[in-house]
Write a protein that holds these residues in place. Sequence first.
Motif, PDB file in Angstrom:
ATOM      1  N   ALA A 142       0.830  -1.207   0.000  1.00  0.00           N
ATOM      2  CA  ALA A 142       0.000   0.000   0.000  1.00  0.00           C
ATOM      3  C   ALA A 142       0.862   1.253   0.000  1.00  0.00           C
ATOM      4  CB  ALA A 142      -0.936  -0.009   1.208  1.00  0.00           C
ATOM      5  N   LEU A 143       1.912   1.235   0.823  1.00  0.00           N
ATOM      6  CA  LEU A 143       2.806   2.384   0.890  1.00  0.00           C
ATOM      7  C   LEU A 143       3.461   2.634  -0.468  1.00  0.00           C
ATOM      8  CD1 LEU A 143       4.069   4.508   2.818  1.00  0.00           C
ATOM      9  CD2 LEU A 143       5.894   2.860   3.264  1.00  0.00           C
ATOM     10  N   GLY A 144       4.002   1.582  -1.060  1.00  0.00           N
ATOM     11  CA  GLY A 144       4.649   1.728  -2.366  1.00  0.00           C
ATOM     12  C   GLY A 144       3.689   2.172  -3.448  1.00  0.00           C
ATOM     13  N   TYR A 145       2.488   1.622  -3.436  1.00  0.00           N
ATOM     14  CA  TYR A 145       1.496   1.975  -4.452  1.00  0.00           C
ATOM     15  C   TYR A 145       1.089   3.440  -4.334  1.00  0.00           C
ATOM     16  CZ  TYR A 145      -2.820   1.948  -7.167  1.00  0.00           C
ATOM     17  OH  TYR A 145      -3.801   2.230  -8.081  1.00  0.00           O
ATOM     18  N   LYS A 155      10.956   6.721  -3.456  1.00  0.00           N
ATOM     19  CA  LYS A 155      10.401   6.144  -2.222  1.00  0.00           C
ATOM     20  C   LYS A 155       9.614   4.879  -2.531  1.00  0.00           C
ATOM     21  CE  LYS A 155      10.019  10.408   0.517  1.00  0.00           C
ATOM     22  NZ  LYS A 155       9.062  11.329   1.207  1.00  0.00           N
ATOM     23  N   ALA A 156       8.837   4.935  -3.604  1.00  0.00           N
ATOM     24  CA  ALA A 156       8.055   3.764  -3.996  1.00  0.00           C
ATOM     25  C   ALA A 156       8.981   2.595  -4.337  1.00  0.00           C
ATOM     26  CB  ALA A 156       7.164   4.096  -5.182  1.00  0.00           C
ATOM     27  N   TYR A 157      10.065   2.898  -5.026  1.00  0.00           N
ATOM     28  CA  TYR A 157      11.032   1.858  -5.396  1.00  0.00           C
ATOM     29  C   TYR A 157      11.600   1.179  -4.151  1.00  0.00           C
ATOM     30  CZ  TYR A 157      15.151  -0.377  -7.397  1.00  0.00           C
ATOM     31  OH  TYR A 157      16.103  -1.301  -7.758  1.00  0.00           O
ATOM     32  N   GLN A 158      11.926   1.967  -3.138  1.00  0.00           N
ATOM     33  CA  GLN A 158      12.460   1.402  -1.899  1.00  0.00           C
ATOM     34  C   GLN A 158      11.423   0.507  -1.225  1.00  0.00           C
ATOM     35  OE1 GLN A 158      15.613   1.657  -1.019  1.00  0.00           O
ATOM     36  NE2 GLN A 158      16.037   3.011  -2.748  1.00  0.00           N
ATOM     37  N   SER A 159      10.190   0.975  -1.184  1.00  0.00           N
ATOM     38  CA  SER A 159       9.130   0.203  -0.526  1.00  0.00           C
ATOM     39  C   SER A 159       8.861  -1.114  -1.250  1.00  0.00           C
ATOM     40  CB  SER A 159       7.834   1.021  -0.460  1.00  0.00           C
ATOM     41  OG  SER A 159       8.005   2.202   0.294  1.00  0.00           O
ATOM     42  N   ILE A 160       8.745  -1.053  -2.575  1.00  0.00           N
ATOM     43  CA  ILE A 160       8.395  -2.251  -3.341  1.00  0.00           C
ATOM     44  C   ILE A 160       9.578  -3.214  -3.426  1.00  0.00           C
ATOM     45  CG2 ILE A 160       7.598  -3.098  -5.576  1.00  0.00           C
ATOM     46  CD1 ILE A 160       5.463  -1.716  -3.845  1.00  0.00           C
ATOM     47  N   SER A 161      10.790  -2.686  -3.434  1.00  0.00           N
ATOM     48  CA  SER A 161      11.963  -3.575  -3.390  1.00  0.00           C
ATOM     49  C   SER A 161      11.978  -4.368  -2.084  1.00  0.00           C
ATOM     50  CB  SER A 161      13.248  -2.753  -3.526  1.00  0.00           C
ATOM     51  OG  SER A 161      13.328  -2.157  -4.798  1.00  0.00           O
ATOM     52  N   LEU A 177       6.998  -3.150  -9.427  1.00  0.00           N
ATOM     53  CA  LEU A 177       8.445  -2.957  -9.522  1.00  0.00           C
ATOM     54  C   LEU A 177       8.863  -2.758 -10.982  1.00  0.00           C
ATOM     55  CD1 LEU A 177      11.158  -2.816  -8.044  1.00  0.00           C
ATOM     56  CD2 LEU A 177      11.362  -5.302  -8.365  1.00  0.00           C
ATOM     57  N   GLY A 178       8.222  -3.513 -11.882  1.00  0.00           N
ATOM     58  CA  GLY A 178       8.517  -3.332 -13.300  1.00  0.00           C
ATOM     59  C   GLY A 178       8.213  -1.919 -13.768  1.00  0.00           C
ATOM     60  N   ARG A 179       7.086  -1.404 -13.341  1.00  0.00           N
ATOM     61  CA  ARG A 179       6.724  -0.026 -13.727  1.00  0.00           C
ATOM     62  C   ARG A 179       7.725   0.974 -13.147  1.00  0.00           C
ATOM     63  NH1 ARG A 179       0.481   1.065 -12.700  1.00  0.00           N
ATOM     64  NH2 ARG A 179       0.981   2.857 -14.034  1.00  0.00           N
ATOM     65  N   LEU A 180       8.161   0.717 -11.926  1.00  0.00           N
ATOM     66  CA  LEU A 180       9.135   1.612 -11.303  1.00  0.00           C
ATOM     67  C   LEU A 180      10.494   1.532 -11.994  1.00  0.00           C
ATOM     68  CD1 LEU A 180       8.050   0.979  -7.625  1.00  0.00           C
ATOM     69  CD2 LEU A 180       8.129   3.227  -8.724  1.00  0.00           C
ATOM     70  N   GLN A 189      15.982  -4.629 -15.984  1.00  0.00           N
ATOM     71  CA  GLN A 189      15.372  -4.930 -14.690  1.00  0.00           C
ATOM     72  C   GLN A 189      13.847  -4.926 -14.796  1.00  0.00           C
ATOM     73  OE1 GLN A 189      17.974  -3.035 -15.241  1.00  0.00           O
ATOM     74  NE2 GLN A 189      19.334  -2.831 -13.475  1.00  0.00           N
ATOM     75  N   ALA A 190      13.303  -4.015 -15.618  1.00  0.00           N
ATOM     76  CA  ALA A 190      11.855  -3.970 -15.815  1.00  0.00           C
ATOM     77  C   ALA A 190      11.367  -5.248 -16.488  1.00  0.00           C
ATOM     78  CB  ALA A 190      11.475  -2.754 -16.659  1.00  0.00           C
ATOM     79  N   LEU A 191      12.097  -5.693 -17.504  1.00  0.00           N
ATOM     80  CA  LEU A 191      11.745  -6.956 -18.179  1.00  0.00           C
ATOM     81  C   LEU A 191      11.724  -8.114 -17.190  1.00  0.00           C
ATOM     82  CD1 LEU A 191      13.802  -6.654 -21.486  1.00  0.00           C
ATOM     83  CD2 LEU A 191      11.322  -6.914 -21.340  1.00  0.00           C
ATOM     84  N   ALA A 192      12.760  -8.200 -16.362  1.00  0.00           N
ATOM     85  CA  ALA A 192      12.850  -9.291 -15.389  1.00  0.00           C
ATOM     86  C   ALA A 192      11.685  -9.239 -14.401  1.00  0.00           C
ATOM     87  CB  ALA A 192      14.186  -9.223 -14.651  1.00  0.00           C
ATOM     88  N   ALA A 193      11.334  -8.026 -13.962  1.00  0.00           N
ATOM     89  CA  ALA A 193      10.233  -7.879 -13.009  1.00  0.00           C
ATOM     90  C   ALA A 193       8.904  -8.283 -13.638  1.00  0.00           C
ATOM     91  CB  ALA A 193      10.173  -6.448 -12.499  1.00  0.00           C
ATOM     92  N   TYR A 194       8.659  -7.833 -14.875  1.00  0.00           N
ATOM     93  CA  TYR A 194       7.409  -8.195 -15.553  1.00  0.00           C
ATOM     94  C   TYR A 194       7.346  -9.704 -15.808  1.00  0.00           C
ATOM     95  CZ  TYR A 194       6.373  -3.242 -16.498  1.00  0.00           C
ATOM     96  OH  TYR A 194       6.078  -1.905 -16.389  1.00  0.00           O
ATOM     97  N   GLU A 195       8.467 -10.296 -16.181  1.00  0.00           N
ATOM     98  CA  GLU A 195       8.482 -11.745 -16.412  1.00  0.00           C
ATOM     99  C   GLU A 195       8.147 -12.505 -15.131  1.00  0.00           C
ATOM    100  OE1 GLU A 195      12.346 -12.325 -18.070  1.00  0.00           O
ATOM    101  OE2 GLU A 195      11.655 -12.041 -20.142  1.00  0.00           O
ATOM    102  N   THR A 196       8.664 -12.015 -14.015  1.00  0.00           N
ATOM    103  CA  THR A 196       8.341 -12.650 -12.733  1.00  0.00           C
ATOM    104  C   THR A 196       6.862 -12.482 -12.419  1.00  0.00           C
ATOM    105  OG1 THR A 196      10.571 -12.181 -11.934  1.00  0.00           O
ATOM    106  CG2 THR A 196       8.922 -12.758 -10.289  1.00  0.00           C
ATOM    107  N   ALA A 197       6.335 -11.271 -12.672  1.00  0.00           N
ATOM    108  CA  ALA A 197       4.911 -11.020 -12.418  1.00  0.00           C
ATOM    109  C   ALA A 197       4.034 -11.958 -13.241  1.00  0.00           C
ATOM    110  CB  ALA A 197       4.574  -9.564 -12.738  1.00  0.00           C
ATOM    111  N   VAL A 198       4.390 -12.158 -14.514  1.00  0.00           N
ATOM    112  CA  VAL A 198       3.612 -13.042 -15.387  1.00  0.00           C
ATOM    113  C   VAL A 198       3.720 -14.490 -14.938  1.00  0.00           C
ATOM    114  CG1 VAL A 198       3.517 -13.992 -17.729  1.00  0.00           C
ATOM    115  CG2 VAL A 198       3.651 -11.513 -17.382  1.00  0.00           C
TER     116      VAL A 198
END
Length: 217
Positions: A142-145, A155-161, A177-180, A189-198
């Motif tokens: 919630a904080l990161g979002y 700040k969002a990057y720190q929270s979501i990481s 994290l991918g969006r960040l 790094q965005a590609l890796a995050a999206y791949e993990t999300a999928v």
Amino acid sequence: DELYLQALSAAHSKNFPEAKRLLEQNLQLFPTHPEAHHLLGLVQFEMTHDANSAIPHLKRAVELAPHFVQAQYDLALLNLRLDNLEETTRLLQDTLQTYPKFWEAQLSLAQTLEKQKKISLSLEHYQGVLASQPDNLEALYALGYLQFKDGEYEKAYQSISRLVSGHPQHAEGWFLLGRLEETRNQTEQALAAYETAVSLNSENEDAHHNLAFLYQQ
């Protein structure tokens, strides 16, 4: 007393009709027993899934014992189910005034304030939860979002990481994290995050779309 203890045992065993019968007997003998009123309210909700039928019992418990924080908290949650946001806020604030370390109440208060669009207060309470529960999944996301929506990307990057480090199966966390990572121009790094999300949630259409778009680029 014995009737209350038997009712508590029946409730723990999910024998709610028996628990209700014993509690009603108990309250005939001891009508000012706050714990019995509290438990009867919870039992009533389990049996009916109707917050309105349970609230009077919990209100009575709080009237009899104003510092009964668990009853206050449970009453607040029932009001939240009914979208009585102002009453929920008041009850949660009273709970935290009595017991400031009740982090579950602080988390519920943060979520209630977020629903009321009181974002700065909501952020304060999410951070308060994390002060005592540093890896709390709900507070971190919630904080990161909220930080992301407010444009506070670092700040969002720190929270979501922190979130995905402590909760690596959190698909929405990886997507955010991918969006960040995109805001930081970190394409790999965005590609890796999206791949993990999928991989964690194949039905996330936005993650598929963002992943395809980055590959196309």
